[in-house]
Structure formats: C-alpha cells, structure tokens
Design an enzyme around this catalytic site. Structure first.
Site, short mmCIF file in Angstrom:
data_model
loop_
_atom_site.label_atom_id
_atom_site.label_comp_id
_atom_site.label_asym_id
_atom_site.label_seq_id
_atom_site.Cartn_x
_atom_site.Cartn_y
_atom_site.Cartn_z
N TYR A 199 -4.44 11.36 6.43
CA TYR A 199 -5.31 10.20 6.22
C TYR A 199 -4.76 9.00 7.01
CZ TYR A 199 -7.11 5.98 4.05
OH TYR A 199 -7.64 4.73 3.86
N THR A 215 -5.41 0.72 7.09
CA THR A 215 -4.74 0.89 5.79
C THR A 215 -3.23 0.72 5.89
OG1 THR A 215 -4.23 2.55 4.09
CG2 THR A 215 -4.77 3.40 6.25
N1 UFG Z 1 -1.12 6.32 -10.38
C1 UFG Z 1 -0.72 6.76 -11.63
N2 UFG Z 1 -1.62 7.43 -12.38
C2 UFG Z 1 -2.90 7.67 -11.96
C3 UFG Z 1 -3.30 7.22 -10.69
C4 UFG Z 1 -2.36 6.55 -9.92
O1 UFG Z 1 0.42 6.58 -12.04
O2 UFG Z 1 -3.67 8.30 -12.71
C5 UFG Z 1 -0.15 5.59 -9.57
C6 UFG Z 1 0.08 6.21 -8.22
O3 UFG Z 1 1.06 7.21 -8.29
C7 UFG Z 1 0.49 4.99 -7.40
C8 UFG Z 1 -0.28 3.84 -8.05
O4 UFG Z 1 -0.67 4.30 -9.33
O5 UFG Z 1 1.86 4.76 -7.57
C9 UFG Z 1 -1.52 3.43 -7.28
O6 UFG Z 1 -2.26 4.63 -7.02
P1 UFG Z 1 -3.73 4.62 -6.41
O7 UFG Z 1 -4.16 6.04 -6.30
O8 UFG Z 1 -4.59 3.67 -7.15
O9 UFG Z 1 -3.52 3.98 -4.98
P2 UFG Z 1 -2.57 4.46 -3.79
O10 UFG Z 1 -1.50 3.43 -3.70
O11 UFG Z 1 -2.13 5.85 -3.89
O12 UFG Z 1 -3.62 4.48 -2.60
C10 UFG Z 1 -3.98 3.37 -1.92
C11 UFG Z 1 -5.37 3.51 -1.34
C12 UFG Z 1 -5.39 4.61 -0.34
C13 UFG Z 1 -4.31 4.38 0.67
C14 UFG Z 1 -2.99 4.25 -0.02
C15 UFG Z 1 -1.85 3.99 0.92
O13 UFG Z 1 -6.28 3.75 -2.38
O14 UFG Z 1 -6.64 4.66 0.30
O15 UFG Z 1 -3.04 3.19 -0.92
O16 UFG Z 1 -0.68 4.50 0.38
F1 UFG Z 1 -4.23 5.38 1.54
#
Ligand code: UFG
Length: 330
Positions: free
Chosen positions: A143, A119
């Site tokens: 993680y 990741t």
């Molecule tokens: N976000 C919102 N509202 C929501 C959900 C997410 O604004 O309801 C934002 C988050 O703050 C982030 C972006 O949308 O800025 C993307 O969020 P996700 O949860 O979809 O994905 P992440 O970037 O947090 O997570 C992904 C993978 C993880 C991995 C991570 C690495 O899903 O498995 O990238 O940072 F660990």
C-alpha cells in the site's frame, strides 16, 4: 467570474466526500467520479456525479471533455494495509496503473493541476518521533509502496510535462462532518475510532487493542489523528497554491500530537458517557509503534492551521455521526 471546477476521483469515499462538501461550500463546482465499490452514493449530496471507473480511460476522457475540470483531486485507491500484503497486484493496479490513466487524460485535455492523496505509510517504520517531509520514504507494505510510486511518477511528469501536483501525506484521518451529514463508513471497517464507537454503541461486543507491549508510555501504539475537515481545508489551500502558480510540492498533514490506542478509547468513554469493553490482543503485523507528523511546512507554505486538533472534537464529531448513521436511539 466563473466558478472553477474540480474533478474528485473517489469523491464518494470517506475523505473524498468530505472534500466534495468543503469544495462546494467554498464555491467550487465539483464532479465526483467514483465506481462506488467502496464509496457510497448517499455521501455525494453536492455537485455532479459520474458513476465511473478510473480504470476506464475512455469514460474518464468523456467526463473530462464534458466537465472541463481546472484541477483533479485523487482519492480513489485501495487502502487496506494488510490486504496489500496478501494481494499486492490489486494495489499496484488500482493505485498506480489507474492513476497513470488519469494523468494521461489530463495531458490530453490540458488539465494541469493535480492533488494526490498520499500517506504517512510512505515513511515505513520511522526511527524518530516527529516525521517531516525530508524523512526517508521507505514504505514497508505494498500500500505505502504504491503511493510512493505515484509520488515518483508525479515528480517525473512535473519535470517532463506541464503538470503540477501537490502530494498530501495524511496521518490518521478521523472524525466526521460537524453537522453529521456524512462520516466514516468503511466495509469492512478496520480503523480504530469507528470500531471503538461500534463497541460503544453495542454494535460489537468489545474493541480489541492490538498490542500492549510497545515501547510507548502505556504500551499501546501512538498515532496522529487529524480531523477529516482539516484535511479537506488543506486540499483547498493546496489547490489555491497551485492556481497561484506554486511549484509541485509534498506536505505532511497531521496535528503533530500523538495519542495511544488506550487514550483514544478513554476519550470515547468520556465523549459518549458509555462503558466500552476492551480485549487486549496480539500486535497487528506491520504496525509502527509511533507515527506522528510534523506539518510545519503546510503551515508555513499553505497557511494551514487545523481547526479541530483536540481529540475530544475528533472523536465527538465521529460519535455524533455514528449515532445518527447506525443507532438513532442512543
Ligand atoms: N487498532 C487497535 N484495534 C483495532 C483497530 C486498530 O488496537 O481494532 C490500533 C492499530 O493497531 C493502530 C491504531 O489502532 O495502532 C490505529 O489503527 P488504524 O487501523 O485506525 O490506523 P492505521 O494507523 O493502521 O492506518 C492509518 C491509515 C492507513 C495508513 C496507515 C499508515 O488508515 O490508510 O495509517 O500506517 F496506511
């Protein structure tokens, strides 16, 4: 020529099930090995299925003896960043200790090719825009640390044992099968695109934007969304690379293009033709402002070119599947 067999650990989950479908369509025999804690049996519509836990080395051994896989793709893991902070033991047990089981059984039966789901979370909070594979890996949560630990284990095993691997560092997996046979279905759901589509479909009252005061053009976080079928294709290329005698390697998998949370929501409005209610809320702890991957190495070494880089296509396939899965009437 007999078909090669791939054992897909965690093949009933989101990315693993798309992998299983892609491998099947490419002519491989597949065995999905999954405990169905997070995965869905109805996502495994191709190949063989074993209801099993990778924590159970005895059962793993039986499955390896029975199916004699030529390679393993390992998707089985806990992936909630926030939960990993409050319950790190779960992450080190499920993501690290159980992987050691798989590797031990592989050595026992002489299976030598391993593709690991790593990741971009292993890079922590990057200080530059495009991250390549040489960027220092300093994860900021258990993680990401658990995934980096496995990368380190694999490097040592590659030196000591005849076991070759490819680490694939995903950016933000998104989208669904273009025929909407399978798609993203987490419980609980925490990912942006399915939550936006829930709000689009009226399954949630609104979508929350976690932070509008980041140092980005519109103040919201930027991510590199990559279609799940493009991820699956990269795994197939990595597999062929290992079968052709390639050395152990690590590759970023992203589009090299960043979209903000607001841009993703606007895209969902455009794709669906529906209004989406939005609530601006606080930042979510641990979110890097920008995560965008440089995947030139995967292009150069594996010949990987994402087929669906456009955000409209990524969100569009997710929306088609979302409607079919959750709300036939829309
Ligand atoms: N976000 C919102 N509202 C929501 C959900 C997410 O604004 O309801 C934002 C988050 O703050 C982030 C972006 O949308 O800025 C993307 O969020 P996700 O949860 O979809 O994905 P992440 O970037 O947090 O997570 C992904 C993978 C993880 C991995 C991570 C690495 O899903 O498995 O990238 O940072 F660990």
């Amino acid at each position: 020529m007999t078909k090669k067999t791939i054992l897909i650990a965690g093949g009933a989950g989101y990315i693993g099930s798309h992998m299983n479908l892609a491998a099947h369509e490419r002519g491989y025999s597949t065995v999905v090995y999954d405990n169905l804690v997070y995965g869905h049996k109805n996502a495994v519509q191709w190949g063989d299925f074993v209801l099993g836990d990778i924590a159970d080395a005895g059962q793993l051994h039986l499955a390896f003896r029975h199916f004699q896989p030529d390679a393993v793709m390992h998707f089985a893991a806990c992936t909630y960043v926030g939960e990993s902070v409050t319950d790190p033991e779960k992450y080190y047990l499920n993501n690290v200790a159980t992987t050691l089981n798989i590797l031990r059984v592989m050595r026992e039966v002489g299976c030598r090719n391993f593709i690991f789901s790593s990741t971009c979370a292993t890079y922590g909070v990057p200080r530059q825009f495009l991250i390549d594979e040489e960027y220092p890996q300093t994860p900021v949560n258990p993680y990401g640390k658990s995934k980096l630990m496995v990368e380190n284990v694999l490097a040592d095993y590659a030196t000591a044992f005849d076991l070759r691997h490819v680490n694939l560092r995903y950016f933000n997996a998104a989208g669904a099968d273009t025929q909407a046979r399978i798609g993203e279905d987490h419980n609980p759901e925490t990912h942006l695109i399915p939550l936006v589509l829930d709000a689009t479909a009226g399954r949630r009252p609104h979508v929350s934007i976690f932070g509008t005061d980041y140092d980005t053009p519109d103040g919201t976080c930027i991510r590199d969304y990559i279609h799940v079928d493009d991820l699956a294709e990269a795994h197939l290329l990595a597999l062929e690379y290992l079968f052709d005698g390639g050395e152990s390697e690590s590759f970023n998998l992203g589009n090299g293009q960043g979209y903000s949370v607001k841009e993703v929501i606007d895209c969902a409005r455009k794709v669906s033709g529906q209004e989406i209610a939005v609530v601006e809320s606080q930042r979510r702890a641990g979110d890097p402002p920008v995560l965008v991957g440089n995947a030139e190495k995967a292009a150069r070494v594996l010949g990987w070119r994402p087929a669906m880089p456009r955000l409209e296509d990524i969100v569009g396939t997710a929306w088609t599947w979302h409607k079919k899965r959750f709300c036939e009437k829309i």
